[in-house]
Scaffold this motif. Structure first.
Motif, PDB file in Angstrom:
ATOM      1  N   ALA A   1      -7.520   1.687  -2.911  1.00 46.60           N
ATOM      2  CA  ALA A   1      -6.126   1.242  -3.020  1.00 46.60           C
ATOM      3  C   ALA A   1      -5.885  -0.060  -2.266  1.00 46.60           C
ATOM      4  O   ALA A   1      -5.052  -0.877  -2.669  1.00 46.60           O
ATOM      5  CB  ALA A   1      -5.181   2.329  -2.500  1.00 46.60           C
ATOM      6  N   ALA A   2      -6.624  -0.279  -1.176  1.00 46.83           N
ATOM      7  CA  ALA A   2      -6.471  -1.528  -0.425  1.00 46.83           C
ATOM      8  C   ALA A   2      -6.820  -2.723  -1.303  1.00 46.83           C
ATOM      9  O   ALA A   2      -6.149  -3.762  -1.268  1.00 46.83           O
ATOM     10  CB  ALA A   2      -7.356  -1.500   0.821  1.00 46.83           C
TER      11      ALA A   2
ATOM     12  N   MET B   1       0.823  -1.203   0.000  1.00 48.62           N
ATOM     13  CA  MET B   1       0.000   0.000   0.000  1.00 48.62           C
ATOM     14  C   MET B   1       0.863   1.261   0.000  1.00 48.62           C
ATOM     15  O   MET B   1       0.528   2.246  -0.667  1.00 48.62           O
ATOM     16  CB  MET B   1      -0.878   0.031   1.254  1.00 48.62           C
ATOM     17  N   LYS B   2       1.976   1.204   0.717  1.00 47.67           N
ATOM     18  CA  LYS B   2       2.743   2.426   0.956  1.00 47.67           C
ATOM     19  C   LYS B   2       4.073   2.427   0.194  1.00 47.67           C
ATOM     20  O   LYS B   2       4.080   2.485  -1.031  1.00 47.67           O
ATOM     21  CB  LYS B   2       2.923   2.610   2.465  1.00 47.67           C
TER      22      LYS B   2
ATOM     23  N   VAL C   1      -8.022   5.474  -0.238  1.00 43.74           N
ATOM     24  CA  VAL C   1      -7.332   4.425   0.518  1.00 43.74           C
ATOM     25  C   VAL C   1      -8.128   3.118   0.473  1.00 43.74           C
ATOM     26  O   VAL C   1      -7.557   2.030   0.336  1.00 43.74           O
ATOM     27  CB  VAL C   1      -7.087   4.884   1.974  1.00 43.74           C
TER      28      VAL C   1
ATOM     29  N   ALA D   1      -3.975  -3.260  -3.744  1.00 38.50           N
ATOM     30  CA  ALA D   1      -2.795  -3.847  -3.104  1.00 38.50           C
ATOM     31  C   ALA D   1      -2.949  -5.350  -2.928  1.00 38.50           C
ATOM     32  O   ALA D   1      -1.995  -6.116  -3.091  1.00 38.50           O
ATOM     33  CB  ALA D   1      -2.548  -3.177  -1.755  1.00 38.50           C
TER      34      ALA D   1
ATOM     35  N   VAL E   1       0.528   5.229  -1.545  1.00 37.13           N
ATOM     36  CA  VAL E   1      -0.723   5.946  -1.303  1.00 37.13           C
ATOM     37  C   VAL E   1      -0.506   7.220  -0.503  1.00 37.13           C
ATOM     38  O   VAL E   1      -1.271   8.189  -0.636  1.00 37.13           O
ATOM     39  CB  VAL E   1      -1.735   5.002  -0.597  1.00 37.13           C
TER      40      VAL E   1
END
Length: 430
Positions: A324-325, A299-300, A321, A328, A306
């Motif tokens: 995006a989860a 994720m990061k 977010v 991911a 993100v």
């Protein structure tokens, strides 16, 4: 997001200003809520878990965004110091036998308010952030209803009496590392009771790499037992028992390498633990928490990045977010599918048009020998992952290091261009 490995709206739009505007309107639409996005997380997962023993992993990650004193972007305080952002609390489903990621189950994304709160002990569970552990697990029961068995796993923050008293069912077990030295119904505390039991077995265990430590082997000693934890005296929740009987497993590292903090885990569970083989199984399941840490890394900093998003409101960032989860998890499923241990369908990740593109691309990688050919059944996720890894530069030989997230991101970038071109194959060009 998966195909363009980014959450940046401009890059997602691939140069189309109108498409960028559409993405922005989607995130700004009041009918698009974080709750509805999260409700969609579990739809494919509910089918994927059928007939399996599922490990349901929960954890929380703080998502930090850059702000200025004049523009906090409606975000709340996180961590210590001058940090602003939001919080993501997902639950991931894994196959207990293979470790394959089956998808997201549920969770929460939220921003902390700025109002002062009463002391933690004086608030009911419904007014505490810790309710996320209970609510996420309770909601998971419906999503995971087709699984033969579920083991919900948390780290120390999920170790509190309400979890142990409310959640367990015949096919729904809990497993958590101990945070509190629970008072026992017969007197004394859990840690004191465990210390009185002799170690009964030892084993060398492989510890996976984490953000705070490299991968290494640890020589561990093990002991286990049973205890009834007592209901806290200040707990005001109604309809809870005076005590809950659980099994505990403790592993310690008596002789760690020089300069390395020794590993020490005290784990509670609702599973039966009658032999040291049962106890080592509990340790093995708890070790799978590593997967959700990998999810946060994708994720990061090691994937979608993100935290680099420049969206200017917390409401839109929360939705971003949540989306995006899902992206991911798809990247993780591709990375894991490379082994072919779990024959999930490529349709779990790719559209029919994209699967057609993959079928065409496979001809490029047929190879001159059987060892150079795609070894996985056509149409499976492992088959698709093999092709994407080849596009990312992996040579495909069994002797080579398995492809990792970066290889898959490179392969997906190449595949994106191929898929866009393949979609135009039947378009008439005057």
């Amino acid at each position: 997001m998966v195909l363009r490995e980014t959450v940046c709206l401009r890059r997602l739009a691939a140069g189309s200003h109108s498409q960028e505007i559409r993405f922005g309107r989607f995130l700004g639409n009041d009918a698009v809520t974080v709750e509805r996005i999260i409700a969609g997380w579990g739809e494919p997962t509910g089918a994927a878990v059928a007939g399996r023993h599922v490990l349901a992993l929960q954890d929380t990650s703080e998502i930090r965004f850059q702000t200025t004193p004049d523009n906090r972007r409606d975000l709340g305080k996180i961590k210590k110091g001058n940090c602003w952002g939001l919080l993501l609390h997902p639950m991931l489903a894994l196959d207990a036998e293979t470790g394959s990621c089956l998808g997201l189950v549920g969770g929460r994304v939220w921003t902390r308010g700025t109002e002062a709160l009463p002391p933690h002990a004086s608030r009911p569970l419904s007014a505490k952030e810790s309710r996320r552990w209970v609510e996420t697990a309770e909601a998971a029961k419906a999503v995971l209803a087709s699984a033969t068995r579920v083991t919900a796993i948390t780290d120390r923050e999920g170790d509190f009496f309400v979890m142990w008293a409310r959640l367990p069912e015949e096919r729904f077990h809990l497993l958590s590392r101990v945070m509190h030295d629970h008072a026992l119904s017969g007197g004394g505390t859990l840690r004191r009771a465990a210390a009185e039991v002799a170690f009964c077995d030892s084993r060398t265990v492989e510890l996976r790499e984490r953000a705070d430590r490299p991968a290494r082997q640890a020589d561990l000693s093990l002991r286990f037992g049973e205890a009834t934890i007592r209901r806290p005296q200040n707990l005001e929740a109604a309809a809870l028992p005076d005590g809950v009987t659980l099994r505990w497993v403790e592993v310690v590292e008596p002789s760690p390498p020089a300069g390395v903090e020794p590993l020490s885990w005290l784990i509670l569970t609702t599973h039966a633990v009658a032999t040291f083989a049962d106890a080592w199984q509990i340790v093995a399941w708890y070790k799978q928490r590593w997967v959700i840490e990998q999810f946060f890394r994708v994720m990061k900093q090691q994937g979608l990045k993100v935290e680099d998003s420049q969206l200017q409101s917390a409401a839109r960032l929360e939705k971003l977010v949540a989306i995006a989860a899902k992206a991911a998890v798809i990247v993780m499923q591709l990375v894991q599918a490379r082994s072919g241990q779990d024959r999930q369908s490529a349709s779990l990740v790719f559209t029919p048009s994209e699967i057609d593109t993959l079928t065409a691309l496979q001809q490029r990688f047929k190879g001159k020998t059987r060892l150079q050919a795609n070894p996985h059944p056509m149409g499976s996720l492992a088959w698709a992952a093999w092709i994407i890894a080849k596009l990312g530069g992996w040579n495909g030989y069994a002797s080579s290091k398995p492809p990792g997230p970066i290889t898959f991101f490179n392969g997906l970038a190449y595949f994106r261009a191929c898929a866009d071109g393949w979609a135009l194959r039947d378009v008439y060009m005057p």
